[in-house]
Design a protein around this motif. Sequence first.
Motif, PDB file in Angstrom:
ATOM      1  N   THR A 496       0.820  -1.132   0.030  1.00  0.00           N
ATOM      2  CA  THR A 496       0.100   0.027  -0.130  1.00  0.00           C
ATOM      3  C   THR A 496       0.935   1.312   0.015  1.00  0.00           C
ATOM      4  N   PRO A 497       1.188   1.861  -1.219  1.00  0.00           N
ATOM      5  CA  PRO A 497       1.853   3.099  -1.234  1.00  0.00           C
ATOM      6  C   PRO A 497       1.160   4.171  -0.637  1.00  0.00           C
ATOM      7  N   GLU A 820       4.805   3.794  -5.005  1.00  0.00           N
ATOM      8  CA  GLU A 820       5.133   2.441  -5.480  1.00  0.00           C
ATOM      9  C   GLU A 820       4.057   2.288  -6.762  1.00  0.00           C
ATOM     10  N   ASP A 821       4.344   3.268  -7.521  1.00  0.00           N
ATOM     11  CA  ASP A 821       3.571   3.160  -8.875  1.00  0.00           C
ATOM     12  C   ASP A 821       3.979   2.707 -10.056  1.00  0.00           C
ATOM     13  N   PHE A 833      -9.450   0.923 -10.542  1.00  0.00           N
ATOM     14  CA  PHE A 833     -10.264   1.781  -9.694  1.00  0.00           C
ATOM     15  C   PHE A 833     -10.442   0.948  -8.441  1.00  0.00           C
ATOM     16  N   LYS A 834     -10.286   1.641  -7.003  1.00  0.00           N
ATOM     17  CA  LYS A 834     -10.331   1.171  -5.978  1.00  0.00           C
ATOM     18  C   LYS A 834     -11.828   0.485  -5.398  1.00  0.00           C
ATOM     19  N   HIS A 891      -7.147   8.986  -3.515  1.00  0.00           N
ATOM     20  CA  HIS A 891      -6.734   7.941  -2.717  1.00  0.00           C
ATOM     21  C   HIS A 891      -6.156   6.875  -3.663  1.00  0.00           C
ATOM     22  N   GLN A 892      -5.349   7.294  -4.774  1.00  0.00           N
ATOM     23  CA  GLN A 892      -5.081   6.144  -5.430  1.00  0.00           C
ATOM     24  C   GLN A 892      -3.617   5.378  -4.757  1.00  0.00           C
ATOM     25  N   HIS A 893      -3.092   6.020  -3.607  1.00  0.00           N
ATOM     26  CA  HIS A 893      -2.010   5.278  -3.167  1.00  0.00           C
ATOM     27  C   HIS A 893      -2.510   4.540  -1.842  1.00  0.00           C
TER      28      HIS A 893
END
Length: 934
Positions: A496-497, A820-821, A833-834, A891-893
Motif C-alpha cells: 500500500t503506497p 510504489e506506482d 479503480f479502488k 486515494h490512488q495510493h
Amino acid sequence: KVLAAGLWNLGTSEALPESIPSAPGTLPHFLEEPDDSYIIKSNPIVLRCRAVPAMQIFFKCNGEWVHQNEHVSHESLDEATGLKVREVSINVTRQQVEDFHGPEDYWCQCVAWSHLGTSKSRKASVRIAYLRKNFEQDPQGKEVPIEGMIVLHCRPPEGVPAAEVEWLKNEEPIDSNLDENIDTRADHNLIIRQARLSDSGNYTCMAANIVWVKRRSLSATLVVCVNGGWSSWTEWSSCNARCGRGWQKRSRTCTNPAPLNGGAFCEGMSVQKITCTSLCPVDGSWEVWSEWSVCSPECEHLRVRECAAPAPRNGGKHCEGLSQESENCTEGLCIQDKKPLHEIKSQNKLFFFSYVERGGDIALYSGLAAAVLAVAVLALGVTLYRRSQSEYGVDVIDSSALTGGFQTFNFKTVRQGNSLLLNSSLQPELTVSRTYSGPICLQDPLDKELMTESSLFNPLADIKVKVQSSFMVSLGVSDRAEYHGKAPPGSFPQGTPRPFGTIQARNKAMFIQSLASISSSSELRSTALFGHLGGRLVIPNTGVSLLIPHGAIPEESSWEIYLAITQKESSLEPEGPEVLLGPEVSCGPPELAASSPCALSIPHCAHADPQHWSIRLKRRTPQGTWEEVMSVEEETTSCYCLLDPYACHILLNSFGTYALIGEPISDCAVRQLKVAVFGCLSCNSLDYNLRVYCVDNTPCAFQEVVSDERLQGGQLLEEPKLLHFKGNTCSLQISVLDVPPFLWRIKPFTACQEVPFSRVWRGSSRPLLGAFSLERFSPATTQLCCTVCVRQLQGHEQLLHVQTSVLETERENITFFAHEDSAFPAQLGPKAFKIPRSIRQRICATFDSPGAKGKDWQMLAQKNSISRNLSFFAAQSSPSAVILDLWEARHQHDGDLDSLACALEEIGRTHSQLPDVAEPELEEPEFPCSRNGL
C-alpha cells in the motif's frame, strides 16, 4: 477680525486673540503645514502654510506673532467646494535663529481663522546646519588571517543634521548590496565576515550632510595574510635495505596554501622517517619427481614435480625448467592406428589430464543420477500434497481469512521441473517469496482459481477483497460482492503506497525502496490504449497521474492517451511575484474531448494556506502562450481544482498542457523544500565530496536528483528532510559542522555557502546544489561523522546528521520512501479503480436521486471535504460519479475503502431508504473509520 487688523496696522507685536466669536461655517483645515528646515550657511529658509476655509493666516515663532509685513499671502478659490484657499509664507534668516536663546530650538507655527474659530498647525523647527572637520574616531590599519572577521571602526565628525558615512576602498566606493560578504551597519562600522585576499587594500571613511562638505578620515591599510598549510603526505618510500633493517620516508610541502602577505609558515616536520625490515628474497626450488604413471593406451607415461621446496617468496625467483615430463613406456615398440608412436606423439600431450577427467566422469554421472532421483521423489510428494489441499487453492490458509479478519499469508514456491509452475518469459530464479496483508477473503475455487499457470511469479493473481458494512448490504451488495484486483502477468502484487514524503502509522505495508532501485531513465512519459472501461495512467515515481473514468470514452472506441512531464526549462515565465509550484504536465492528444471529466493529479510544493498563497491553474494555448484557466478558490463550471497538502487534483474535459502558479500574498507564504545529502569519494583517494540538494518537495524533482547521483556514484547519507522556506526575502545558508578536527579538515572557502533568496524561491530547471570537499589526514580514517545544517536566515532550520563509511564495502545503504506506482504505469479497466463497479453503480443510483433536504450528492460531497464550487458537480449528468472519480484520484495510493464505508454509514440513509437487508444476521466488521473525509 477688525480688532486683529487694527493691531497689525499699528505695527505692534501685542498678542492676537486665539479665537474670535463663532459664526456659521467650518474650522480651517490645513492643506500644507510648515516643515522642519535647516539654514545652510547664510541662506534664509521659507516656511509655508495653506488652509481652507481661512479668512486670515498668521505665523507665530517662539511664542510671538510675526509682523504682518513679513507675511506673503495668496488667496484662491477651490472650484470643487467653492471655499477660499489662503496660502501664507515667511522667511527665517540665520541672524534670527542665532539671536534666539531659549530652552529649545527655534520654532514657528501657523494659526488660521474662519467664521467658526481657529486652527493651529504643527510646530516646525529651524536649525543652522554645520559639520565639524575632525573625525571622532578614524579607522585603524591591521593584519588579519584569511577567512577571519574584520571590523573597521569609524565615528564621523559632529554635525547637524547627523552625517552620513560612505566607505572607499582604494578610492572606489564600496556597495554592500553587491557583496554579501561586506556589511555596513547603522553605527558606521565596516564589517567583512570572511576575509579574502581580494579584501586587502586602503580603506577610507567619508562623512557628509546637507552642508555639502565632505570630510575625509585617515586611510587604514588592511592586509589579509594567508598562513601556510601542509600538503598531503606522500606515500611511504620502499625500504632502502635489500635484506635486513633499513628506513623508509615520506614528505610533504607547505604549499596548501603557501604563506602569503606575511602569513605564518607551516609548523611541524616536512619529512618523516621510520625504520623498516626488509625480508630476504627466497628463490624457489623443485621437489623430487613423482613416480611414473601407469602406461596409457597411447603408450606413454608421465611424472610431475612442484616448485615448493621451498616456494619462491619475498620477490625470489621461480623455479626454472619443466614441471612435468612424459616418455614412451614400450621403448618404441608400441604403435597406434598403424603409425609409429613418435608420429602421433604430438596428439597425446594431454594424456594425463584426459586420464584424470575420464576417471572423474564416473563420480559425476553417479552424483547426477542420485540428484535426478531425489528431485523426482520431491516432485511426486509436492504434487500429492497439492492435490490433497486443492479445495483451498493455496498451500497455506488461515480460517480468519474466511471471516474477513486480518491475516498475513506467506507464499514460497521452490522451482521445479514442472513447466506449469514456470513463466518462461522471466529470468530464472530459485525461489520467490511474497507476503500480503489486509482483509483478504478467499472464495470457492469454482469461482476463480487462485493459482494460475504462472503462479510461481504471479501469486494471488486474482485477489478478492470484501468491503462489507450494514450500509453496503443495504445498497443491495451481498457478501458475494467482491473487489477484483488482478495483477498483470509477470508482475508481483504490491503493498500500500503512501503520498511522497509522509509516514503514517497504518496497518498497510509501506514500500521502502533503496537508491539503487530508482530508474535512471530520462524519459518521463507514459502512453497506453484506453477504451470505454477507462483506467489510470501514471508516470512512475513522479506523483503525476491521469484517471479516465468509466464511460468517458465512447463504446467501441479506443484512444491512445499519453501523459508527459516537461524536463527542459519550462516555457511558462511567471509574471511579477508569481512562482511555478510543480511540474509542467501534458496529457493528450489535445484534440480529444472526454464525455465525463478526467482527473489529473499534479504534485506541488506549496504549504497551501489561502491566507498566504493565491494559487491558479494555467494552460498552454496552441500558439504557445499561457492563459489562466481558474483560481483554486474560484467558482466555475468548466473546471474543478481540489488542493491537497501535496498534490492538486483537477477535473477537466479537455486535454492539454497545464501548470500550477502561485503568488505569495504575505511574507509567511511557505515553499516546501526537500533537503538531501549525498556523498562519494573523489579521484584523490583522501578527499570525500558532500553534495547537499534543496529541491521542491515533489517526487519528480527528487527523482531527477537521484538519477543524477546514480551517474556520479553518489550515496544517500541520511533520510531526506522537509524545509519550510518562507517568502521573507532572506537567503539560504548551507554549512558543514562538527567535522572531527584531527581526522578530517574541510577545504578552504567551502565551510559555509549562501544562496540568494531569489534563486531558491523562483526555482530552477537544475537542482539547487551545495558542494563541500573534505580531506582526511590519513588513509586509515574510514569513518566520517559530521552535521549538515540547512537554514533560512530568520526562518526554518534542518540538521542532517551524517555518519557513514567512506569505503564502498562498509557503507550502509540508507533507504528512503517513494511512490510504489512504477509496477503499473498503466492500469486498464476495473482493476484501475479502488471502488468495485457494482458498489459504485448503487452509490450513484442512491445519491443522485433527490432527498428531503435537497440533492443527496451534496452530502456525499461534504463527506469528501468538498464545500465550494458545487455548481460544477450540479452541471454533470451524475454528480455522485464525478465525486467518486475525485475520491479515486485522491486515494490512488491508499485505496482506503474502510473510511469510505464508514463515511457512507454516517450519512444515515440506510434505514429510511432501504429497510430490507439481504443478510440481517450479518455482523458489521469493525472498520477503522476516518474522520478526515472519504
